[in-house]
Design a protein around this motif. Structure first.
Motif: not given
Length: 200
Positions: A67-94
């Motif tokens: 999520l911090q990386l996603q925020e930093e990409l947005r701050r830098r204007g890097i608009g690449l598509p982003l697919v997250f991989v996550t453990a089951h407990g991280d679904v709310p974060l996803a």
């Protein structure tokens, strides 16, 4: 000719190696990084080329979370598509990540085809949104909310997850979904996929 360049970011060496091998076998060019900062340093140094690109990133990592990386990409204007991989407990974060513009999230473990399909869909959607394809003027009939619902349906998300991501009720999702299908003149998910990806 590679299908697209994938930036793979995961602190788990075994997962990173096996996923890089899988994606290379499927025809992608893969650049793998153990952390968000390592990716950002390399990406700043090389500047992206003009071809199709996508990021695959774990949500929970030391140094910098997904999520911090996603925020930093947005701050830098890097608009690449982003697919997250996550453990089951991280679904709310996803879900939170998708609210902020991520293309998709996949729960580990997932099968090979699920990841490959998610990447192809994310790249195709990014092209569509950028207007790289002539596109289908039927899509212009959709309201912004119907477009969001369509993108999530195409990303294979069930109505409950779509409702969570968009902060609306499941009933409202069903209504938007029905309106969207009617406006596009499609009756099934495969037909919707073709229109959404510019093949309809």
């Amino acid at each position: 000719m590679t299908e697209a360049r994938i930036y793979l970011i995961d602190d788990n060496d075994g997962f990173r190696d096996s996923t890089a091998w899988l994606l290379e076998t499927a025809g992608f060019e893969v650049l793998a990084y153990p952390s968000g900062p390592a990716f950002l340093d390399a990406f700043a140094g090389e500047r992206q080329g003009g071809g199709a690109q996508c990021i695959v990133c774990d949500i929970r990592m030391p140094l910098m979370s997904g999520l911090q990386l996603q925020e930093e990409l947005r701050r830098r204007g890097i608009g690449l598509p982003l697919v997250f991989v996550t453990a089951h407990g991280d679904v709310p974060l996803a879900v939170e990540a998708m609210r902020k513009g991520a293309s998709n999230f996949l729960e580990k473990p997932f099968n090979d085809e699920t990841l490959i399909d998610a990447l192809r869909t994310a790249i195709a959607n990014a092209r569509q949104h950028a207007g790289a394809d002539a596109g289908d003027d039927r899509l212009s009939r959709l309201s912004p909310r119907e477009r969001q619902v369509m993108d999530l349906v195409v990303a294979s998300k069930p109505n409950k997850i779509i409702a969570d991501v968009l902060g609306i009720s499941v009933k409202t999702v069903e209504l938007h979904r029905s309106n969207m299908m009617n406006k596009l003149g499609v009756r099934s998910l495969p037909e919707l996929m073709k229109v959404a990806l510019g093949h309809g």
